[in-house]
Design an enzyme around this catalytic site. Structure first.
Site, short mmCIF file in Angstrom:
data_model
loop_
_atom_site.label_atom_id
_atom_site.label_comp_id
_atom_site.label_asym_id
_atom_site.label_seq_id
_atom_site.Cartn_x
_atom_site.Cartn_y
_atom_site.Cartn_z
N SER A 144 0.86 -1.19 0.00
CA SER A 144 0.00 0.00 0.00
C SER A 144 0.89 1.23 0.00
O SER A 144 2.08 1.14 0.36
CB SER A 144 -0.84 -0.01 1.28
OG SER A 144 -1.49 1.24 1.48
N TYR A 157 -2.10 -1.32 10.50
CA TYR A 157 -2.06 -1.42 9.03
C TYR A 157 -0.73 -0.88 8.50
O TYR A 157 -0.07 -1.51 7.67
CB TYR A 157 -3.24 -0.63 8.45
CG TYR A 157 -3.46 -0.79 6.97
CD1 TYR A 157 -4.19 -1.86 6.46
CD2 TYR A 157 -2.95 0.14 6.06
CE1 TYR A 157 -4.42 -2.00 5.10
CE2 TYR A 157 -3.16 0.01 4.70
CZ TYR A 157 -3.90 -1.05 4.22
OH TYR A 157 -4.13 -1.20 2.86
P1 NAD Z 1 -11.54 -6.09 -0.25
O1 NAD Z 1 -12.11 -6.07 1.12
O2 NAD Z 1 -12.42 -5.70 -1.41
O3 NAD Z 1 -10.94 -7.51 -0.56
C1 NAD Z 1 -10.22 -8.21 0.41
C2 NAD Z 1 -10.25 -9.67 0.11
O4 NAD Z 1 -9.52 -10.36 1.14
C3 NAD Z 1 -11.66 -10.27 0.09
O5 NAD Z 1 -11.71 -11.25 -0.94
C4 NAD Z 1 -11.76 -10.92 1.47
O6 NAD Z 1 -12.67 -12.01 1.46
C5 NAD Z 1 -10.34 -11.38 1.67
N1 NAD Z 1 -9.95 -11.61 3.04
C6 NAD Z 1 -10.06 -10.78 4.11
N2 NAD Z 1 -9.63 -11.40 5.22
C7 NAD Z 1 -9.22 -12.63 4.85
C8 NAD Z 1 -8.69 -13.74 5.55
N3 NAD Z 1 -8.51 -13.72 6.88
N4 NAD Z 1 -8.39 -14.86 4.84
C9 NAD Z 1 -8.61 -14.91 3.51
N5 NAD Z 1 -9.13 -13.89 2.80
C10 NAD Z 1 -9.42 -12.77 3.47
O7 NAD Z 1 -10.25 -5.15 -0.18
P2 NAD Z 1 -9.33 -4.50 -1.31
O8 NAD Z 1 -9.56 -3.03 -1.22
O9 NAD Z 1 -9.48 -5.17 -2.62
O10 NAD Z 1 -7.88 -4.79 -0.71
C11 NAD Z 1 -7.03 -5.82 -1.17
C12 NAD Z 1 -5.61 -5.53 -0.73
O11 NAD Z 1 -5.18 -4.28 -1.27
C13 NAD Z 1 -5.42 -5.44 0.79
O12 NAD Z 1 -4.19 -6.02 1.16
C14 NAD Z 1 -5.39 -3.93 1.02
O13 NAD Z 1 -4.68 -3.61 2.19
C15 NAD Z 1 -4.68 -3.47 -0.23
N6 NAD Z 1 -4.91 -2.06 -0.55
C16 NAD Z 1 -6.16 -1.59 -0.84
C17 NAD Z 1 -6.32 -0.25 -1.17
C18 NAD Z 1 -7.67 0.33 -1.53
O14 NAD Z 1 -7.78 1.55 -1.64
N7 NAD Z 1 -8.69 -0.45 -1.76
C19 NAD Z 1 -5.21 0.60 -1.18
C20 NAD Z 1 -3.95 0.08 -0.88
C21 NAD Z 1 -3.80 -1.25 -0.57
#
Ligand code: NAD
Length: 262
Positions: A144, A157
């Site tokens: 991130s 985080y």
């Molecule tokens: P999201 O909530 O849409 O997706 C997260 C996924 O992880 C889902 O499929 C959920 O079921 C799964 N998950 C959560 N806990 C879990 C566990 N214990 N075991 C297995 N699966 C699990 O979130 P996202 O926004 O797509 O984020 C995905 C990644 O990207 C994360 O690591 C997040 O930190 C990172 N990220 C997101 C953003 C953003 O703005 N959306 C920015 C920077 C980084």
């Protein structure tokens, strides 16, 4: 070396936390490039298996869903074992909790460290023997902008994502002489379902319309004032798997509209 050889046909990709948002976007782009994919979440819902079937039908690859809780080290290792191989490992599962440090719940701290950092330790350890056997591998850790910069109230985080960047560099050094690379993608705000769901709450909290709250509140630190898209994160993952990226290892790729330029 350019985009020739971009086909990932014959490669097996395991993407953690991939039934939604960025993980699903990466899985779709890897499948579009020809990789067989393993989708994962801890939910084990019929919709999870339908997503895998949909990807198989759309891209003509093999796609499976495997349930595993990334908060549990044994589950992380079992996910790789049950996949029966792993040429491309994408550590994407991630969760968030926002609170001042003195009120930050212990269990939230522990769960965030487990899912956002320790899971990648376990999956890397389990996947590397498969990669070494085949003489090729790609590890992509979804960190991130918070792996490179901090924000208040996100202690777990930010600590976990900084740790994930450190793990990325270490694994890269341990595999540097092999055809294996390990890199981190560092997104800024991405319009995933998780973020989309926050927009109505923010509109209400700030008394602003959708466009204003996105621009002035949510993207205040993202100079482009536009969300990154899941397909853009997926395209970067495909690039990291290409021959052109064979010498890119141990680094971070920011997709953050200029956030970390500040
Ligand atoms: P999201 O909530 O849409 O997706 C997260 C996924 O992880 C889902 O499929 C959920 O079921 C799964 N998950 C959560 N806990 C879990 C566990 N214990 N075991 C297995 N699966 C699990 O979130 P996202 O926004 O797509 O984020 C995905 C990644 O990207 C994360 O690591 C997040 O930190 C990172 N990220 C997101 C953003 C953003 O703005 N959306 C920015 C920077 C980084």
């Amino acid at each position: 070396m350019g985009s020739e050889g971009m086909s990932l046909s014959g490669k097996l990709a395991v993407i953690t936390g991939s039934t939604s948002g960025i993980g699903l976007g990466i899985a779709r782009e890897l499948a579009r490039a020809g990789a067989d994919v393993v989708l994962n979440s801890y939910t084990n819902a019929a919709a999870d298996r339908e997503l895998a079937a949909g990807i198989a039908a759309e891209f003509g690859v093999s796609a499976r869903y495997l349930q595993a809780d990334m908060a549990n080290g044994a589950d992380c290792r079992a996910l790789i074992a049950k996949s029966g191989g792993c040429d491309i490992l994408v550590n994407n599962a991630g969760i968030q909790h926002v609170a001042p440090i003195e009120r930050f719940p212990d269990d939230s701290w522990n769960r965030i460290l487990a899912v956002n950092l320790s899971a990648a330790f376990h999956t890397c350890a389990a996947a590397l023997p498969f990669m070494r056997q085949r003489g090729w591998g790609r590890i992509i850790n979804v960190a991130s902008a918070h792996g490179l910069r901090a924000s208040p109230f996100k202690s777990a985080y930010v600590a976990a994502k900084h740790g994930l960047v450190g793990l990325t560099k270490t694994v890269a050094l341990e595999t540097a002489e092999e055809e294996i690379t390990c890199n981190a993608i560092c997104p800024g705000y991405v319009l995933s379902p998780l973020v989309e769901a926050q927009i109505p709450e923010q509109m209400q909290a700030h008394g602003m319309d959708r466009e204003t709250v996105i621009r002035e509140v949510m993207l205040a630190r993202q100079p482009s004032r536009r969300f990154a898209e899941v397909g853009q994160i997926g395209a970067a993952a495909v690039f990291l798997c290409s021959p052109a990226a064979g010498q890119i290892t141990g680094t971070t790729i920011s997709i953050d509209g200029g956030w970390t330029a500040q």
